[in-house]
Design a protein around this motif. Structure first.
Motif: not given
Length: 296
Positions: A117-122, A135-143, A248-256
Motif C-alpha cells: 500500500p502507498l499509505v498505511g502499514g505495520p 495496524e491489526q486493530d484497525l481491521k473489522g470496521q472502517f477507521s 480513511l481505512m477500510d475494514s481490511d485495514g487498507e487505505f481508502v
C-alpha cells in the motif's frame, strides 16, 4: 195371435265432406294456428331510449357516446405519460447511483495501489490505557486516523471538533467507524496527557502514542510530514509540523481515501458513507480478479 208389424226400412245417411267444407275447415284451423304462433307485439319490445338526464342538452345519445370515448382516450394518454415519467425517473436514478458507486470503487482501488500500500502499514503504539495498538486493530470496521499533538493551538482542536460531529452523525445513522488520534509529539504527549486532552472532544476517539521511533515509523507508514526533534529536554519549547488529513481505512485495514480540511460537517460524512456503502472486501475482490471478473 201375435200381429207382426211391418219392418221399417232403416236409412243410413252416408257421412261425407264436400270439397267446400274441407276447404273451410282447413282455413279455420290454419287461422287458429297462426293466431297461436304469431308473437304479440308489446310495448316492452320498443327500442329503449336513454334517460334524458344522460343526454346533453342540445345533443343526442350518439354524441354523448363519442364524448365519453374522447375522454377515455385522453385519460389513457395522461396515464401513459405519467407512467413514462415515473419509469424514466427511476431508471435515471438507478443508473446515476450505479455510476457514482462504480466511480467511488475505482477511486478506492486506485488509492489502495498494487502490492504494498502507498499509505498505511505495520506500526506498534500504545493507547491511553497502556495497551498495545497495532495496524491489526484497525481491521473489522472502517477507521479514521488523524495525526496531531495536544499543544496544537488551533488546527487540531478544530479538526477534532469536526471529527466529533461526524462520529455523532455516524452513530445516529448506524455506521460504525473507529476514530484514532496519533500524536506527532511523543516527548510531551504521554498516555495520561492524551487521555485528558481527548475528553474535550469525543469519548470514542482512541489516543495513541509511543517512543520517538515508534511514532516516527507510524508517520512514515502514512506519509505524514514529521518534524519533531528527537532529543528534547524537559520544558524545552519547539514547533511541530504535520500533515492535516483524515486517513480513511477500510475494514481490511487498507487505505481508502484522505480527507483534507475542505471537507466539512456535510461533505465529510457523505464521502465516508459512500466508501462504506460501496466497499467490497479484499477476499471478494481477489476472487473476482482470479475468475476474470471486473469490479465494475
Amino acid at each position: 195371435m201375435l200381429r207382426l208389424l211391418p219392418r221399417r226400412a232403416l236409412t243410413v245417411r252416408p257421412s261425407f265432406v264436400t270439397p267446400l267444407m274441407a276447404q273451410k275447415r282447413l282455413l279455420s284451423s290454419s287461422f287458429v294456428r297462426f293466431n297461436k304462433t304469431k308473437p304479440e307485439a308489446s310495448s316492452s319490445e320498443a327500442p329503449k331510449k336513454k334517460p334524458l338526464s344522460r343526454i346533453p342538452i342540445g345533443g343526442s345519445s350518439t354524441q354523448h357516446q363519442k364524448l365519453n370515448t374522447n375522454v377515455n382516450v385522453e385519460f389513457a394518454s395522461w396515464k401513459a405519460a405519467a407512467l413514462m415519467i415515473i419509469v424514466g425517473g427511476g431508471l435515471w436514478f438507478f443508473f446515476t447511483r450505479e455510476k457514482k458507486r462504480i466511480q467511488v470503487q475505482q477511486e478506492a482501488e486506485q488509492n489502495r495501489g498494487y502490492g504494498k500500500p502507498l499509505v498505511g502499514g505495520p506500526f506498534s503504539l500504545i493507547d491511553t490505557e497502556g495497551n498495545e495498538f497495532t495496524e491489526q486493530d484497525l481491521k473489522g470496521q472502517f477507521s479514521i486516523i488523524y495525526f496531531g499533538f495536544t499543544h496544537c493551538p488551533d488546527i487540531c482542536p478544530d479538526e477534532l471538533d469536526k471529527l466529533g460531529a461526524w462520529l455523532d452523525q455516524f452513530k445516529r445513522e448506524g455506521y460504525k467507524v473507529k476514530p484514532v488520534f496519533i500524536t506527532c509529539d511523543p516527548a510531551r504527549d504521554t498516555p495520561a496527557v492524551i487521555k485528558e486532552y481527548l475528553t474535550d472532544f469525543h469519548p470514542d476517539i482512541i489516543g495513541l502514542t509511543g517512543t520517538y521511533e515508534q511514532v516516527k515509523n507510524a508517520c512514515k507508514q502514512y506519509r505524514v510530514y514529521f518534524s519533531t526533534p528527537k532529543d528534547v529536554k524537559p520544558g524545552q519549547d519547539y514547533l511541530v509540523d504535520h500533515s492535516i488529513f483524515f486517513y480513511l481505512m477500510d475494514s481490511d485495514g487498507e487505505f481508502v481515501d484522505a480527507l483534507g480540511r475542505n471537507y466539512d460537517n456535510e461533505t465529510g460524512p457523505l464521502r465516508i458513507k459512500e466508501q462504506i456503502d460501496t466497499f467490497i472486501p479484499k477476499a471478494e475482490r481477489e476472487k473476482k480478479k482470479q475468475g476474470g471478473w471486473s469490479l465494475w
